[in-house]
Design a protein around this motif. Structure first.
Motif, PDB file in Angstrom:
ATOM      1  N   THR A   1     -43.152 -13.858 -89.161  1.00  0.00           N
ATOM      2  CA  THR A   1     -44.115 -14.638 -89.941  1.00  0.00           C
ATOM      3  C   THR A   1     -43.681 -16.094 -90.038  1.00  0.00           C
ATOM      4  O   THR A   1     -44.495 -17.017 -89.898  1.00  0.00           O
ATOM      5  CB  THR A   1     -44.271 -14.046 -91.350  1.00  0.00           C
ATOM      6  OG1 THR A   1     -44.638 -12.672 -91.244  1.00  0.00           O
ATOM      7  CG2 THR A   1     -45.340 -14.785 -92.139  1.00  0.00           C
ATOM      8  N   ALA A   2     -42.384 -16.309 -90.266  1.00  0.00           N
ATOM      9  CA  ALA A   2     -41.866 -17.677 -90.332  1.00  0.00           C
ATOM     10  C   ALA A   2     -42.031 -18.385 -88.985  1.00  0.00           C
ATOM     11  O   ALA A   2     -42.371 -19.576 -88.930  1.00  0.00           O
ATOM     12  CB  ALA A   2     -40.396 -17.662 -90.749  1.00  0.00           C
ATOM     13  N   GLU A   3     -41.797 -17.655 -87.898  1.00  0.00           N
ATOM     14  CA  GLU A   3     -41.961 -18.247 -86.566  1.00  0.00           C
ATOM     15  C   GLU A   3     -43.414 -18.636 -86.313  1.00  0.00           C
ATOM     16  O   GLU A   3     -43.696 -19.683 -85.718  1.00  0.00           O
ATOM     17  CB  GLU A   3     -41.478 -17.265 -85.497  1.00  0.00           C
ATOM     18  CG  GLU A   3     -39.967 -17.101 -85.455  1.00  0.00           C
ATOM     19  CD  GLU A   3     -39.523 -16.023 -84.483  1.00  0.00           C
ATOM     20  OE1 GLU A   3     -40.406 -15.318 -83.933  1.00  0.00           O
ATOM     21  OE2 GLU A   3     -38.305 -15.873 -84.275  1.00  0.00           O
ATOM     22  N   LEU A   4     -44.341 -17.791 -86.766  1.00  0.00           N
ATOM     23  CA  LEU A   4     -45.754 -18.108 -86.590  1.00  0.00           C
ATOM     24  C   LEU A   4     -46.134 -19.355 -87.389  1.00  0.00           C
ATOM     25  O   LEU A   4     -46.852 -20.234 -86.891  1.00  0.00           O
ATOM     26  CB  LEU A   4     -46.610 -16.921 -87.032  1.00  0.00           C
ATOM     27  CG  LEU A   4     -48.124 -17.086 -86.883  1.00  0.00           C
ATOM     28  CD1 LEU A   4     -48.497 -17.374 -85.434  1.00  0.00           C
ATOM     29  CD2 LEU A   4     -48.850 -15.840 -87.382  1.00  0.00           C
ATOM     30  N   ALA A   5     -45.643 -19.442 -88.629  1.00  0.00           N
ATOM     31  CA  ALA A   5     -45.906 -20.634 -89.443  1.00  0.00           C
ATOM     32  C   ALA A   5     -45.347 -21.878 -88.761  1.00  0.00           C
ATOM     33  O   ALA A   5     -46.003 -22.933 -88.710  1.00  0.00           O
ATOM     34  CB  ALA A   5     -45.295 -20.469 -90.833  1.00  0.00           C
ATOM     35  N   TRP A   6     -44.139 -21.747 -88.216  1.00  0.00           N
ATOM     36  CA  TRP A   6     -43.521 -22.897 -87.556  1.00  0.00           C
ATOM     37  C   TRP A   6     -44.275 -23.280 -86.287  1.00  0.00           C
ATOM     38  O   TRP A   6     -44.440 -24.459 -85.966  1.00  0.00           O
ATOM     39  CB  TRP A   6     -42.054 -22.606 -87.234  1.00  0.00           C
ATOM     40  CG  TRP A   6     -41.349 -23.839 -86.774  1.00  0.00           C
ATOM     41  CD1 TRP A   6     -40.910 -24.131 -85.520  1.00  0.00           C
ATOM     42  CD2 TRP A   6     -41.047 -24.981 -87.576  1.00  0.00           C
ATOM     43  NE1 TRP A   6     -40.349 -25.377 -85.487  1.00  0.00           N
ATOM     44  CE2 TRP A   6     -40.425 -25.923 -86.742  1.00  0.00           C
ATOM     45  CE3 TRP A   6     -41.249 -25.295 -88.920  1.00  0.00           C
ATOM     46  CZ2 TRP A   6     -39.998 -27.158 -87.204  1.00  0.00           C
ATOM     47  CZ3 TRP A   6     -40.821 -26.524 -89.380  1.00  0.00           C
ATOM     48  CH2 TRP A   6     -40.207 -27.439 -88.533  1.00  0.00           C
ATOM     49  N   THR A   7     -44.755 -22.282 -85.564  1.00  0.00           N
ATOM     50  CA  THR A   7     -45.559 -22.550 -84.366  1.00  0.00           C
ATOM     51  C   THR A   7     -46.793 -23.375 -84.712  1.00  0.00           C
ATOM     52  O   THR A   7     -47.149 -24.328 -83.998  1.00  0.00           O
ATOM     53  CB  THR A   7     -45.994 -21.227 -83.709  1.00  0.00           C
ATOM     54  OG1 THR A   7     -44.829 -20.502 -83.297  1.00  0.00           O
ATOM     55  CG2 THR A   7     -46.874 -21.474 -82.492  1.00  0.00           C
ATOM     56  N   MET A   8     -47.447 -23.033 -85.820  1.00  0.00           N
ATOM     57  CA  MET A   8     -48.650 -23.768 -86.221  1.00  0.00           C
ATOM     58  C   MET A   8     -48.321 -25.193 -86.661  1.00  0.00           C
ATOM     59  O   MET A   8     -49.099 -26.124 -86.419  1.00  0.00           O
ATOM     60  CB  MET A   8     -49.382 -22.998 -87.319  1.00  0.00           C
ATOM     61  CG  MET A   8     -50.029 -21.719 -86.805  1.00  0.00           C
ATOM     62  SD  MET A   8     -51.132 -20.911 -87.985  1.00  0.00           S
ATOM     63  CE  MET A   8     -49.929 -20.200 -89.109  1.00  0.00           C
ATOM     64  N   ILE A   9     -47.162 -25.373 -87.297  1.00  0.00           N
ATOM     65  CA  ILE A   9     -46.739 -26.723 -87.675  1.00  0.00           C
ATOM     66  C   ILE A   9     -46.533 -27.578 -86.425  1.00  0.00           C
ATOM     67  O   ILE A   9     -47.008 -28.715 -86.330  1.00  0.00           O
ATOM     68  CB  ILE A   9     -45.447 -26.668 -88.516  1.00  0.00           C
ATOM     69  CG1 ILE A   9     -45.740 -26.093 -89.903  1.00  0.00           C
ATOM     70  CG2 ILE A   9     -44.817 -28.056 -88.645  1.00  0.00           C
ATOM     71  CD1 ILE A   9     -44.500 -25.803 -90.716  1.00  0.00           C
ATOM     72  N   MET A  10     -45.832 -27.022 -85.448  1.00  0.00           N
ATOM     73  CA  MET A  10     -45.575 -27.764 -84.214  1.00  0.00           C
ATOM     74  C   MET A  10     -46.869 -28.034 -83.450  1.00  0.00           C
ATOM     75  O   MET A  10     -47.074 -29.131 -82.911  1.00  0.00           O
ATOM     76  CB  MET A  10     -44.597 -26.979 -83.337  1.00  0.00           C
ATOM     77  CG  MET A  10     -43.204 -26.835 -83.919  1.00  0.00           C
ATOM     78  SD  MET A  10     -42.356 -28.423 -84.081  1.00  0.00           S
ATOM     79  CE  MET A  10     -42.186 -28.901 -82.369  1.00  0.00           C
ATOM     80  N   ALA A  11     -47.741 -27.029 -83.401  1.00  0.00           N
ATOM     81  CA  ALA A  11     -49.013 -27.197 -82.693  1.00  0.00           C
ATOM     82  C   ALA A  11     -49.864 -28.276 -83.347  1.00  0.00           C
ATOM     83  O   ALA A  11     -50.526 -29.068 -82.666  1.00  0.00           O
ATOM     84  CB  ALA A  11     -49.769 -25.871 -82.662  1.00  0.00           C
ATOM     85  N   SER A  12     -49.843 -28.312 -84.684  1.00  0.00           N
ATOM     86  CA  SER A  12     -50.609 -29.324 -85.400  1.00  0.00           C
ATOM     87  C   SER A  12     -50.038 -30.716 -85.153  1.00  0.00           C
ATOM     88  O   SER A  12     -50.779 -31.668 -84.881  1.00  0.00           O
ATOM     89  CB  SER A  12     -50.602 -29.010 -86.900  1.00  0.00           C
ATOM     90  OG  SER A  12     -51.238 -30.035 -87.634  1.00  0.00           O
ATOM     91  N   ALA A  13     -48.719 -30.834 -85.228  1.00  0.00           N
ATOM     92  CA  ALA A  13     -48.084 -32.138 -85.045  1.00  0.00           C
ATOM     93  C   ALA A  13     -48.334 -32.689 -83.646  1.00  0.00           C
ATOM     94  O   ALA A  13     -48.575 -33.892 -83.467  1.00  0.00           O
ATOM     95  CB  ALA A  13     -46.585 -32.033 -85.308  1.00  0.00           C
ATOM     96  N   ARG A  14     -48.299 -31.817 -82.654  1.00  0.00           N
ATOM     97  CA  ARG A  14     -48.456 -32.253 -81.265  1.00  0.00           C
ATOM     98  C   ARG A  14     -49.878 -32.059 -80.735  1.00  0.00           C
ATOM     99  O   ARG A  14     -50.127 -32.191 -79.544  1.00  0.00           O
ATOM    100  CB  ARG A  14     -47.456 -31.512 -80.379  1.00  0.00           C
ATOM    101  CG  ARG A  14     -46.033 -32.023 -80.552  1.00  0.00           C
ATOM    102  CD  ARG A  14     -45.967 -33.498 -80.244  1.00  0.00           C
ATOM    103  NE  ARG A  14     -44.656 -34.080 -80.505  1.00  0.00           N
ATOM    104  CZ  ARG A  14     -44.416 -35.380 -80.419  1.00  0.00           C
ATOM    105  NH1 ARG A  14     -45.387 -36.222 -80.111  1.00  0.00           N
ATOM    106  NH2 ARG A  14     -43.210 -35.847 -80.667  1.00  0.00           N
TER     107      ARG A  14
END
Length: 222
Positions: A106-119
């Protein structure tokens, strides 16, 4: 000695299923594609079982009353709001969950969305599917680096703390809001600062919401 009879409702990894079959008699029930029909099937058969492993099907009073021999309800993952825990206790049925099983995913998925949003990955993906090739040299198309940005975490439990570890590794400033401040040792490890919700909303470039759905938390964010 007869093996305990266990009903599995939902997907279970092959290795886990093999281990379970070594010690129990295991049946695989409906997996939730037709919720009403599946529930009726379980209501008709649950009295046969000593234990049940369930994902999302509601184990309310009606279901628990039908489970004449049930001794344990085990839920996938962290949440157990689909189980009437208090009524199960009254009936002498143990309710268990698996709090660590979905922590890192779940934490990895949240982090993936943060990175996807930033980039701006969603922006590029949508454009490419429409046959548009964006110029990455243009400033508006580049997104931004998260290093030095502030991450706001609402709900600093196990999952929130794991997201904070990712953020710290990427050089982000971490602020959080929680029902209670985390232990000083954890706050120091994560370099995380406790703030109120208004401050978090104003200062954070990205926000992560990580809390149980209950009466106290559900209306915190509008």
């Amino acid at each position: 000695m007869n093996k305990a009879k266990v009903l599995v409702l939902g997907g279970l990894r092959d290795e886990a299923l093999t281990d379970l079959k070594n010690i129990c008699q295991v049946d695989i029930g409906p997996v939730g594609h037709r919720p009403e029909d599946d529930r009726e099937w379980v209501l008709d058969h649950i009295a046969e079982y000593d234990g049940v492993i369930v994902a999302k099907m509601a184990f309310d009073r009606e279901m628990i009353d039908a489970a004449k021999n049930l001794k344990i309800i085990s839920t996938y993952g962290v949440g157990f709001d689909h189980v009437d825990v208090e009524y199960a206790k009254e009936k002498g049925i143990v309710v268990s969950n698996c709090p660590k099983s979905v922590l890192r995913p779940t934490a990895e998925l949240a982090w993936t969305m943060i990175m996807a949003s930033a980039r701006r990955l969603h922006y590029y993906d949508h454009a490419l599917r429409e046959g548009v090739f964006l110029n990455a040299d243009e400033y508006d198309n580049q997104g931004y680096s998260i290093e030095g940005k502030t991450l706001g975490i609402v709900g600093m439990g196990r999952i929130g703390q794991q997201v904070a570890r990712f953020a710290k590794a990427f050089g982000m400033t971490i602020i959080y809001h929680n029902r209670h401040q985390v232990d000083d040792q954890i706050a120091t490890e994560l370099d995380a600062k406790y703030v109120d919700l208004d401050t978090l909303a104003k200062e954070a470039a990205n926000n992560v919401l990580s809390f149980f759905k209950d009466g106290q938390a559900i209306n915190q964010i509008n």
